[in-house]
Design a protein around this motif. Structure first.
Motif, PDB file in Angstrom:
ATOM      1  N   ALA A 283       0.906  -1.179  -0.226  1.00 14.45           N
ATOM      2  CA  ALA A 283       0.052  -0.067  -0.006  1.00 14.45           C
ATOM      3  C   ALA A 283       0.987   1.208   0.152  1.00 14.45           C
ATOM      4  N   ALA A 284       1.777   1.145   0.850  1.00 17.41           N
ATOM      5  CA  ALA A 284       2.948   2.415   0.575  1.00 17.41           C
ATOM      6  C   ALA A 284       3.459   2.648  -0.706  1.00 17.41           C
ATOM      7  N   ARG A 285       3.647   1.532  -1.309  1.00 21.90           N
ATOM      8  CA  ARG A 285       4.273   1.811  -2.674  1.00 21.90           C
ATOM      9  C   ARG A 285       3.028   2.251  -3.801  1.00 21.90           C
ATOM     10  N   LEU A 286       2.120   1.877  -3.396  1.00 20.49           N
ATOM     11  CA  LEU A 286       0.936   2.158  -4.351  1.00 20.49           C
ATOM     12  C   LEU A 286       0.634   3.835  -4.361  1.00 20.49           C
ATOM     13  N   GLU A 287       0.719   4.244  -2.966  1.00 21.34           N
ATOM     14  CA  GLU A 287       0.396   5.576  -2.709  1.00 21.34           C
ATOM     15  C   GLU A 287       1.496   6.585  -3.099  1.00 21.34           C
ATOM     16  N   GLU A 288       2.514   5.996  -3.688  1.00 17.46           N
ATOM     17  CA  GLU A 288       3.611   6.977  -4.127  1.00 17.46           C
ATOM     18  C   GLU A 288       3.123   7.516  -5.530  1.00 17.46           C
ATOM     19  N   PRO A 289       3.378   8.871  -5.713  1.00 23.60           N
ATOM     20  CA  PRO A 289       3.058   9.089  -7.069  1.00 23.60           C
ATOM     21  C   PRO A 289       3.834   8.668  -8.308  1.00 23.60           C
ATOM     22  N   ASP A 290       5.185   8.215  -7.895  1.00 23.33           N
ATOM     23  CA  ASP A 290       5.845   7.461  -9.026  1.00 23.33           C
ATOM     24  C   ASP A 290       6.228   6.171  -8.811  1.00 23.33           C
ATOM     25  N   GLY A 291       5.439   5.479  -8.137  1.00 18.83           N
ATOM     26  CA  GLY A 291       5.703   4.233  -7.454  1.00 18.83           C
ATOM     27  C   GLY A 291       5.584   3.226  -8.543  1.00 18.83           C
ATOM     28  N   PRO A 292       5.914   1.831  -8.116  1.00 18.72           N
ATOM     29  CA  PRO A 292       5.758   0.598  -9.095  1.00 18.72           C
ATOM     30  C   PRO A 292       4.310   0.119  -9.377  1.00 18.72           C
ATOM     31  N   GLU A 293       4.342  -0.299 -10.528  1.00 14.25           N
ATOM     32  CA  GLU A 293       2.855  -1.154 -10.726  1.00 14.25           C
ATOM     33  C   GLU A 293       2.924  -2.520 -10.020  1.00 14.25           C
ATOM     34  N   VAL A 294       1.849  -2.718  -9.691  1.00 17.03           N
ATOM     35  CA  VAL A 294       1.829  -3.903  -8.538  1.00 17.03           C
ATOM     36  C   VAL A 294       0.747  -4.910  -9.505  1.00 17.03           C
ATOM     37  N   VAL A 295       1.253  -6.214  -9.743  1.00 21.51           N
ATOM     38  CA  VAL A 295       0.267  -7.198 -10.492  1.00 21.51           C
ATOM     39  C   VAL A 295       0.237  -8.270  -9.644  1.00 21.51           C
ATOM     40  N   LEU A 324      -7.806   0.554  -1.245  1.00 20.89           N
ATOM     41  CA  LEU A 324      -7.809   2.148  -0.442  1.00 20.89           C
ATOM     42  C   LEU A 324      -6.416   2.765  -1.002  1.00 20.89           C
ATOM     43  N   ALA A 325      -5.448   2.212  -1.256  1.00 19.69           N
ATOM     44  CA  ALA A 325      -4.188   2.838  -1.499  1.00 19.69           C
ATOM     45  C   ALA A 325      -3.867   3.109  -3.086  1.00 19.69           C
ATOM     46  N   ASN A 326      -4.794   2.557  -3.890  1.00 19.44           N
ATOM     47  CA  ASN A 326      -4.546   2.650  -5.224  1.00 19.44           C
ATOM     48  C   ASN A 326      -5.062   3.996  -5.708  1.00 19.44           C
ATOM     49  N   LYS A 327      -4.420   4.983  -5.250  1.00 19.70           N
ATOM     50  CA  LYS A 327      -4.725   6.382  -5.677  1.00 19.70           C
ATOM     51  C   LYS A 327      -4.384   6.600  -7.291  1.00 19.70           C
ATOM     52  N   HIS A 328      -3.449   6.078  -7.541  1.00 19.68           N
ATOM     53  CA  HIS A 328      -2.678   6.379  -8.946  1.00 19.68           C
ATOM     54  C   HIS A 328      -2.904   5.303 -10.124  1.00 19.68           C
ATOM     55  N   ARG A 329      -3.919   4.219  -9.676  1.00 16.88           N
ATOM     56  CA  ARG A 329      -4.369   3.329 -10.620  1.00 16.88           C
ATOM     57  C   ARG A 329      -3.104   2.598 -11.219  1.00 16.88           C
ATOM     58  N   ARG A 330      -2.434   2.200 -10.255  1.00 16.56           N
ATOM     59  CA  ARG A 330      -1.112   0.950 -10.561  1.00 16.56           C
ATOM     60  C   ARG A 330      -1.411  -0.532 -10.198  1.00 16.56           C
ATOM     61  N   LEU A 331      -2.478  -0.509  -9.562  1.00 17.50           N
ATOM     62  CA  LEU A 331      -2.915  -1.860  -8.873  1.00 17.50           C
ATOM     63  C   LEU A 331      -3.752  -2.875  -9.986  1.00 17.50           C
TER      64      LEU A 331
END
Length: 505
Positions: A283-295, A324-331
């Motif tokens: 979740a911490a990584r998903l909340e970062e603006p430039d974090g990684p994609e999580v599959v 809830l942490a997927n603010k930047h749609r990378r999950l």
């Protein structure tokens, strides 16, 4: 490097070559060929071992003469009387043994009166399981991963709906199943041989002789093409403290370091996803603006009623936290299905981080795999003079693995990833206009009982301290996360940011 002996792994050894085997049909063929090549020893560590398992089953669940592993090992022991064949399996409780065709009874009956030495491992805290899965041959070739030896494990990478070979003895069909195993040649196999000897000694009080020299001829089977050339391999373990043995949480530390270090992609396949520690790190990584994609890829629902009530319900909390942490749609969360949309059981435990590291083993993303059961994972990291080549091999493996889900080629996955700019986008692109083989995995709405089970992680202790005291679990999780952060920081490794463990029911 992420593989740091004493923190994220036990040791790092260089393999002469290594392979990743997708699904058990190919694994059983390779393992049988390798065992035929054995000159000194064949040692098994398994959660379950069923002697009725066919290497290459015929339609209807039948098998050719000598093609079931129990009779095969007995015949091999007679043909090569000097061969040291040992099997160490978990001393499972009767209810669990019953779900696996009473393998503990069948093993003893099968090998009584033979030179094959079979023992059950009960040297564990009450409620913990021996969960490592490996075969070590001549201390020079080791298979290690998530696959047990059982008659309902076999499946091909095609995961066909009506494969007439995917049948138990007696004609009962079983669901399609996905597994991953690694094959390692050279020093990593020697290290896993040491691990086997340690487990055998703790379970039986007996020492197993150690070979002084490498074999003159490698048992590596000709049917198995290497995935990697010479490469560093890290071995990570989990073990509860018990009767003087120290606690080992290397697998947990490695997961946290991998999640924290990822720059572009965290790709995870796993049977159970329930650990709040891992959920908070992701979740911490998903909340970062430039974090990684999580599959994430897991089973739609577990096959057993108990796991559906415990692991499936608690996974919903895990998935809800990530949403809830997927603010930047990378999950991107998926469950695989066959062409007729029947479930595929995901029993594999795979992590691929960017193009830098691939990890395969027995460790689930749940609490008990982090510190209660015995586990063993192996990781290949792109490091040293061969780093550039290893990155290409990791990328090729990831494309091949995703391709096998979608029924396309690895080249198509790679092209779609470049076009879409992400793996999740590539999967959507390749599935557009057709029946999706990877369907979206979503959290379930929980009723009062399910919410209670999920909140207290019933059946999923984090350590021996809270094993029978679920009311202590949340505090134990927070303490464990703080300790792992400290250890990672002391080793100079990345760690997830400080944050409170949350529950999102």
């Amino acid at each position: 490097m992420l593989l740091e002996p004493g923190t994220t792994c036990w040791r790092v050894e260089r393999a002469a070559r290594a392979a990743v085997i997708i699904d058990m049909a190919d694994y059983f063929v390779a393992a049988k060929a390798a065992m035929k090549n054995a000159r000194r020893s064949i040692h098994f560590l398994n959660w379950a071992f069923d002697p009725d398992t066919a290497f290459d089953p015929l339609p209807g669940g039948e098998a050719a003469d000598g093609d079931r592993i129990g009779p095969f090992l007995k015949a091999l022991a007679e043909e090569k009387p000097h061969l040291d064949i040992r099997l160490l399996c978990w001393k499972a409780s009767l209810p669990i043994s019953a779900t696996q065709n009473f393998f503990t009874v069948k093993d003893r009956r099968c090998f009584t009166g033979t030179s094959v030495k079979m023992k059950l491992d009960g040297h564990l805290p009450v409620g913990a399981s021996h969960h490592q899965k490996m075969i070590i041959i001549d201390d020079w070739l080791a298979f290690c991963g998530g696959g047990d030896i059982g008659p309902d494990r076999w499946d091909t990478a095609c995961h066909e709906d009506d494969d007439a070979r995917r049948v138990r003895r007696g004609g009962k069909c079983y669901p399609s199943r996905h597994e991953l195993m690694s094959a390692l040649e050279g020093e990593p196999a020697r290290a896993l041989g040491e691990l086997f000897r340690e487990r055998w000694r703790s379970a039986t009080g007996q020492d197993v002789p150690r070979p002084l020299e490498a074999p003159q001829v490698s048992p590596w089977p000709s049917c198995l093409a290497p995935t990697f050339g010479p490469v560093p391999v890290g071995i990570s373990r989990t073990r509860s403290p018990f009767r003087g043995q120290p606690e080992l949480r290397e697998n947990e530390a490695l997961f946290l370091a991998l999640i924290a270090k990822a720059k572009r992609l965290i790709y995870l396949e796993n049977q159970y996803m329930t650990s709040p520690i891992m959920a908070e790190a992701l979740a911490a990584r998903l909340e970062e603006p430039d974090g990684p994609e999580v599959v994430l890829i897991s089973t739609l629902h577990c096959p057993s009623w108990f796991d559906q009530m415990t692991m499936d319900r608690t996974r919903s909390v895990f998935l809800k936290r990530l949403e809830l942490a997927n603010k930047h749609r990378r999950l991107h969360t998926f469950c695989p299905v066959t062409e007729s949309e029947r479930i595929i059981i995901v029993h594999a435990k795979l992590a691929i981080i960017d193009d830098d590291l691939v990890r395969i083993g027995s460790t689930n993303l749940n609490n008990r795999s982090s510190g209660y059961d015995t586990e063993c994972d192996v990781s290949i990291e792109a490091a040293g003079p061969t780093a550039a080549r290893t990155r290409m091999e990791i990328r090729d493996l990831r494309s091949r693995e995703v391709a096998h889900w979608l029924g396309v080629s690895a080249a198509e996955v790679e092209a779609a990833t470049v076009k879409a700019g992400s793996l999740g986008g590539a999967i959507a692109l390749l599935q557009a206009g057709g029946a999706p083989r990877l369907q979206r995995l979503e959290p379930q709405k929980l009723g009062p009982l399910a919410a209670f089970i999920a909140a207290h992680h019933i059946g999923d202790p984090i350590s021996r301290a809270d094993a029978w005291r679920p009311w202590r679990r949340r505090r134990a999780m927070a303490a464990r996360l703080a300790e792992q952060k400290r250890r990672l920081a002391a080793a100079g490794l990345p760690a997830p940011p400080a944050r409170e463990i949350k529950e999102a029911v």
